[in-house]
Design a protein around this motif. Structure first.
Motif, PDB file in Angstrom:
ATOM      1  N   SER A  43       0.868  -1.182   0.000  1.00  0.00           N
ATOM      2  CA  SER A  43       0.000   0.000   0.000  1.00  0.00           C
ATOM      3  C   SER A  43       0.896   1.220   0.000  1.00  0.00           C
ATOM      4  O   SER A  43       1.911   1.255   0.698  1.00  0.00           O
ATOM      5  N   TRP A  44       0.531   2.243  -0.795  1.00  0.00           N
ATOM      6  CA  TRP A  44       1.336   3.447  -0.872  1.00  0.00           C
ATOM      7  C   TRP A  44       0.482   4.645  -1.249  1.00  0.00           C
ATOM      8  O   TRP A  44      -0.671   4.497  -1.636  1.00  0.00           O
ATOM      9  N   THR A  45       1.095   5.798  -1.133  1.00  0.00           N
ATOM     10  CA  THR A  45       0.448   7.048  -1.512  1.00  0.00           C
ATOM     11  C   THR A  45       1.488   7.959  -2.150  1.00  0.00           C
ATOM     12  O   THR A  45       2.686   7.758  -1.960  1.00  0.00           O
ATOM     13  N   GLY A  46       1.023   8.944  -2.894  1.00  0.00           N
ATOM     14  CA  GLY A  46       1.953   9.917  -3.460  1.00  0.00           C
ATOM     15  C   GLY A  46       1.682  10.232  -4.913  1.00  0.00           C
ATOM     16  O   GLY A  46       1.158   9.410  -5.655  1.00  0.00           O
ATOM     17  N   ASN A  47       2.046  11.466  -5.293  1.00  0.00           N
ATOM     18  CA  ASN A  47       1.907  11.936  -6.669  1.00  0.00           C
ATOM     19  C   ASN A  47       3.222  11.923  -7.424  1.00  0.00           C
ATOM     20  O   ASN A  47       3.236  11.864  -8.641  1.00  0.00           O
ATOM     21  N   GLY A  48       4.341  12.020  -6.721  1.00  0.00           N
ATOM     22  CA  GLY A  48       5.642  12.176  -7.363  1.00  0.00           C
ATOM     23  C   GLY A  48       6.202  10.882  -7.910  1.00  0.00           C
ATOM     24  O   GLY A  48       5.559   9.831  -7.911  1.00  0.00           O
ATOM     25  N   GLU A  49       7.447  10.987  -8.369  1.00  0.00           N
ATOM     26  CA  GLU A  49       8.125   9.818  -8.921  1.00  0.00           C
ATOM     27  C   GLU A  49       8.405   8.768  -7.849  1.00  0.00           C
ATOM     28  O   GLU A  49       8.377   7.574  -8.113  1.00  0.00           O
ATOM     29  N   VAL A  50       8.681   9.218  -6.625  1.00  0.00           N
ATOM     30  CA  VAL A  50       8.904   8.302  -5.511  1.00  0.00           C
ATOM     31  C   VAL A  50       7.705   8.410  -4.578  1.00  0.00           C
ATOM     32  O   VAL A  50       7.414   9.472  -4.036  1.00  0.00           O
ATOM     33  N   LYS A  51       7.006   7.295  -4.425  1.00  0.00           N
ATOM     34  CA  LYS A  51       5.813   7.239  -3.571  1.00  0.00           C
ATOM     35  C   LYS A  51       6.237   6.990  -2.124  1.00  0.00           C
ATOM     36  O   LYS A  51       7.397   6.712  -1.836  1.00  0.00           O
ATOM     37  N   THR A  52       5.276   7.041  -1.213  1.00  0.00           N
ATOM     38  CA  THR A  52       5.524   6.729   0.193  1.00  0.00           C
ATOM     39  C   THR A  52       4.842   5.405   0.520  1.00  0.00           C
ATOM     40  O   THR A  52       3.620   5.285   0.398  1.00  0.00           O
ATOM     41  N   LEU A  53       5.627   4.420   0.895  1.00  0.00           N
ATOM     42  CA  LEU A  53       5.095   3.121   1.294  1.00  0.00           C
ATOM     43  C   LEU A  53       4.392   3.285   2.627  1.00  0.00           C
ATOM     44  O   LEU A  53       4.991   3.745   3.598  1.00  0.00           O
ATOM     45  N   THR A  54       3.116   2.930   2.675  1.00  0.00           N
ATOM     46  CA  THR A  54       2.363   3.080   3.922  1.00  0.00           C
ATOM     47  C   THR A  54       2.184   1.748   4.644  1.00  0.00           C
ATOM     48  O   THR A  54       2.014   1.726   5.858  1.00  0.00           O
ATOM     49  N   ARG A  55       2.201   0.648   3.889  1.00  0.00           N
ATOM     50  CA  ARG A  55       2.056  -0.660   4.527  1.00  0.00           C
ATOM     51  C   ARG A  55       2.563  -1.745   3.589  1.00  0.00           C
ATOM     52  O   ARG A  55       2.436  -1.630   2.373  1.00  0.00           O
ATOM     53  N   ALA A  56       3.120  -2.784   4.174  1.00  0.00           N
ATOM     54  CA  ALA A  56       3.539  -3.968   3.419  1.00  0.00           C
ATOM     55  C   ALA A  56       3.266  -5.185   4.288  1.00  0.00           C
ATOM     56  O   ALA A  56       3.579  -5.183   5.479  1.00  0.00           O
ATOM     57  N   GLU A  57       2.645  -6.183   3.691  1.00  0.00           N
ATOM     58  CA  GLU A  57       2.359  -7.429   4.399  1.00  0.00           C
ATOM     59  C   GLU A  57       2.886  -8.598   3.584  1.00  0.00           C
ATOM     60  O   GLU A  57       2.801  -8.599   2.356  1.00  0.00           O
ATOM     61  N   ILE A  58       3.383  -9.598   4.272  1.00  0.00           N
ATOM     62  CA  ILE A  58       3.864 -10.808   3.613  1.00  0.00           C
ATOM     63  C   ILE A  58       2.665 -11.584   3.081  1.00  0.00           C
ATOM     64  O   ILE A  58       1.687 -11.786   3.791  1.00  0.00           O
ATOM     65  N   ALA A  59       2.761 -12.029   1.833  1.00  0.00           N
ATOM     66  CA  ALA A  59       1.676 -12.787   1.211  1.00  0.00           C
ATOM     67  C   ALA A  59       2.133 -14.202   0.851  1.00  0.00           C
ATOM     68  O   ALA A  59       1.482 -14.887   0.070  1.00  0.00           O
ATOM     69  N   GLY A  60       3.239 -14.650   1.414  1.00  0.00           N
ATOM     70  CA  GLY A  60       3.767 -15.979   1.150  1.00  0.00           C
ATOM     71  C   GLY A  60       5.263 -16.010   1.407  1.00  0.00           C
ATOM     72  O   GLY A  60       5.867 -14.984   1.695  1.00  0.00           O
ATOM     73  N   ILE A  61       5.835 -17.187   1.314  1.00  0.00           N
ATOM     74  CA  ILE A  61       7.272 -17.368   1.539  1.00  0.00           C
ATOM     75  C   ILE A  61       7.854 -18.101   0.339  1.00  0.00           C
ATOM     76  O   ILE A  61       7.314 -19.107  -0.114  1.00  0.00           O
ATOM     77  N   ARG A  62       8.959 -17.592  -0.169  1.00  0.00           N
ATOM     78  CA  ARG A  62       9.683 -18.220  -1.276  1.00  0.00           C
ATOM     79  C   ARG A  62      11.139 -18.408  -0.844  1.00  0.00           C
ATOM     80  O   ARG A  62      11.975 -17.546  -1.088  1.00  0.00           O
ATOM     81  N   PRO A  63      11.463 -19.533  -0.195  1.00  0.00           N
ATOM     82  CA  PRO A  63      12.853 -19.750   0.221  1.00  0.00           C
ATOM     83  C   PRO A  63      13.742 -20.067  -0.980  1.00  0.00           C
ATOM     84  O   PRO A  63      13.472 -20.985  -1.738  1.00  0.00           O
ATOM     85  N   LEU A  64      14.797 -19.280  -1.146  1.00  0.00           N
ATOM     86  CA  LEU A  64      15.713 -19.457  -2.269  1.00  0.00           C
ATOM     87  C   LEU A  64      17.140 -19.595  -1.762  1.00  0.00           C
ATOM     88  O   LEU A  64      17.552 -18.885  -0.850  1.00  0.00           O
ATOM     89  N   THR A  65      17.898 -20.497  -2.385  1.00  0.00           N
ATOM     90  CA  THR A  65      19.308 -20.669  -2.039  1.00  0.00           C
ATOM     91  C   THR A  65      20.099 -20.958  -3.306  1.00  0.00           C
ATOM     92  O   THR A  65      19.532 -21.290  -4.346  1.00  0.00           O
TER      93      THR A  65
END
Length: 195
Positions: free
Chosen positions: A65-87
């Motif tokens: 989730s984010w907000t903003g008009n400019g080239e760089v937005k402001t991240l307002t929230r991030a939630e994990i939607a799964g796990i991808r273990p990589l090695t």
């Protein structure tokens, strides 16, 4: 009259890259299914008790989730939607895909088919299966979606008999596009093969 910045809520995406910004924040480059590549500032993400700190990991599916008009937005929230273990080599393949996305996609240009190919490739890489087909599908979709000319019908990406020729053809096309700007991940892989 004030203009309110648009708000985007809970969109599927991935963090492709993060760079430290100021003392406690990060600039994150994300890839969203509905909005393409979006640069965001994650304020306070480097603080020890930040709710963003444990969530912002490369290759993990997120709801952003984010907000903003400019080239760089402001991240307002991030939630994990799964796990991808990589090695190992799977991790290097994932970094390779991220580098291609960062180099070839314009900002905020949605490519749902490319997002799905990226997501599928990460699932296969994390599952430990032979991922050559997923990488070729990703490269092919990337070239097609960005207009770099793959007009023919999609081949059978899981056919091991055509995989070497398909890999060579796709890598040659990518090398032409990236002429003079070699990929860091490609150089690392070649260096590792010499050891």
């Amino acid at each position: 009259m004030s203009r309110r910045a648009p708000r985007v809520q809970d969109r599927p995406g991935y963090m492709l890259h993060a760079t430290a910004w100021r003392e406690t924040s990060l600039i994150v480059q994300t890839f969203s299914r509905d909005h393409g590549c979006v640069a965001m500032v994650a304020k306070g993400a480097k603080r020890p008790y930040s709710v963003l700190r444990p969530v912002l990991s490369a290759f993990q599916p997120l709801l952003l989730s984010w907000t903003g008009n400019g080239e760089v937005k402001t991240l307002t929230r991030a939630e994990i939607a799964g796990i991808r273990p990589l090695t190992g080599t799977a991790l290097m393949s994932a970094w390779y895909m991220n580098e291609l996305l960062l180099r070839l996609l314009p900002r905020e240009d949605a490519h749902p088919l490319l997002f799905d190919a990226y997501d599928t490739a990460l699932q296969q890489l994390s599952g430990g299966t032979r991922a050559a087909g997923a990488l070729r599908r990703f490269e092919w979709t990337l070239l097609r979606e960005t207009g770099y000319g793959v007009d023919e019908a999609p081949p059978d990406f899981d056919d091991p008999a055509i995989e070497p020729a398909l890999r060579r053809d796709l890598r040659e096309r990518l090398a032409e596009i990236l002429a003079g700007r070699p990929l860091s991940t490609r150089r690392v892989l070649l260096d590792l093969q010499r050891i």
